[in-house]
Design an enzyme around this catalytic site. Sequence first.
Site, mmCIF file in Angstrom:
data_model
loop_
_atom_site.group_PDB
_atom_site.id
_atom_site.type_symbol
_atom_site.label_atom_id
_atom_site.label_comp_id
_atom_site.label_asym_id
_atom_site.label_seq_id
_atom_site.Cartn_x
_atom_site.Cartn_y
_atom_site.Cartn_z
ATOM 1 N N THR A 104 4.526 -1.240 6.480
ATOM 2 C CA THR A 104 4.857 -2.590 6.965
ATOM 3 C C THR A 104 6.242 -3.034 6.493
ATOM 4 O O THR A 104 7.025 -3.591 7.257
ATOM 5 C CB THR A 104 3.777 -3.593 6.497
ATOM 6 O OG1 THR A 104 2.529 -3.173 7.028
ATOM 7 C CG2 THR A 104 4.076 -5.008 6.972
ATOM 8 N N CYS A 152 1.337 2.467 3.440
ATOM 9 C CA CYS A 152 1.626 1.345 4.322
ATOM 10 C C CYS A 152 3.126 1.344 4.601
ATOM 11 O O CYS A 152 3.928 1.535 3.695
ATOM 12 C CB CYS A 152 1.219 0.075 3.597
ATOM 13 S SG CYS A 152 1.844 -1.417 4.342
ATOM 14 N N GLY A 162 0.800 -1.231 0.000
ATOM 15 C CA GLY A 162 0.000 0.000 0.000
ATOM 16 C C GLY A 162 0.831 1.278 0.000
ATOM 17 O O GLY A 162 1.923 1.327 0.554
#
Length: 287
Positions: free
Chosen positions: A130, A128, A125
């Site tokens: 992560t 994102c 994303g």
Amino acid sequence: MPHIDADLKLDFKDVLLRPKRSSLKSRAEVDLERTFTFRNSKQTYSGIPIIVANMDTVGTFEMAAVMSQYSMFTAIHKHYALDDWKLFAKNHPECLQAGNVVTGEMVEELILSGADIIKVGVGPGSVCTTRTKTGVGYPQLSAVIECADSAHGLKGHIISDGGCTCPGDVAKAFGAGADFVMLGGMFSGHTECAGEVIERNGQKLKLFYGMSSDTAMKKHAGGVAEYRASEGKTVEVPYKGNVENTILDILGGLRSTCTYVGAAKLKELSRRATFIRVTQQHNTMFS
Ligand code: 5GP
């Protein structure tokens, strides 16, 4: 000993679709609608299989009202009050409201245990973090190719979720075998998105943030829990006006892709797709 997977795994930016001989005269001939009957629930879906992500800023009622005019749907975020929902459902009964589905490596297991549609994407994303916070992720193009193969073998379906930065990426996701493509960042910054237009140094901007960013946590859960790293960021994106312009850009791009590879229907795109590996370029939307 840790295992190193040396198989080649690719992202959208690592490939291009090879043009193929095509008898299509115009992109207006291309049919982007798909009809699916889901394996487990036996429900039927028809429409253009692009979904607005269920994020605070983009998954709004205003967005759903416009998207539904183009037979696309919006995964509406879960932070509206019940009364808001009732009012919206009364005024817009045409909007199909999709709930969230799990992301999983175990596509086959999930389908066999009752899921119809598996959402694919770990860390691609645009907001994102992560991959940077945890080092965990999976290049999205390869994830889609592999998961689509598993799902389709069982007559299940997948959503490619995250990582599309331009209409070409959406085409690559469908080419890789995605049945649906979910988009967050590409739909951010529009009139239909939540939040005010911010004016700074003569520039018009709108806020866009990940659902596990500090901004979302503060809004919905009273701050980020200490033990849990926030895996989303907050960005200001240029104000892009009405979402209709972006919708037409994406649909026009997809129709052209289909024309270039000789697919009369979106359904045929993955069968016509040959990916060419290209030199890596840096291509993140909000770096
Ligand atoms: P985009 O189209 O912006 O590249 O990706 C949208 C997807 O990013 C969403 O559908 C969701 O799966 C994912 N996403 C949204 N917010 C966050 C977040 O805060 N953290 C993580 N890890 N993923 C997010």
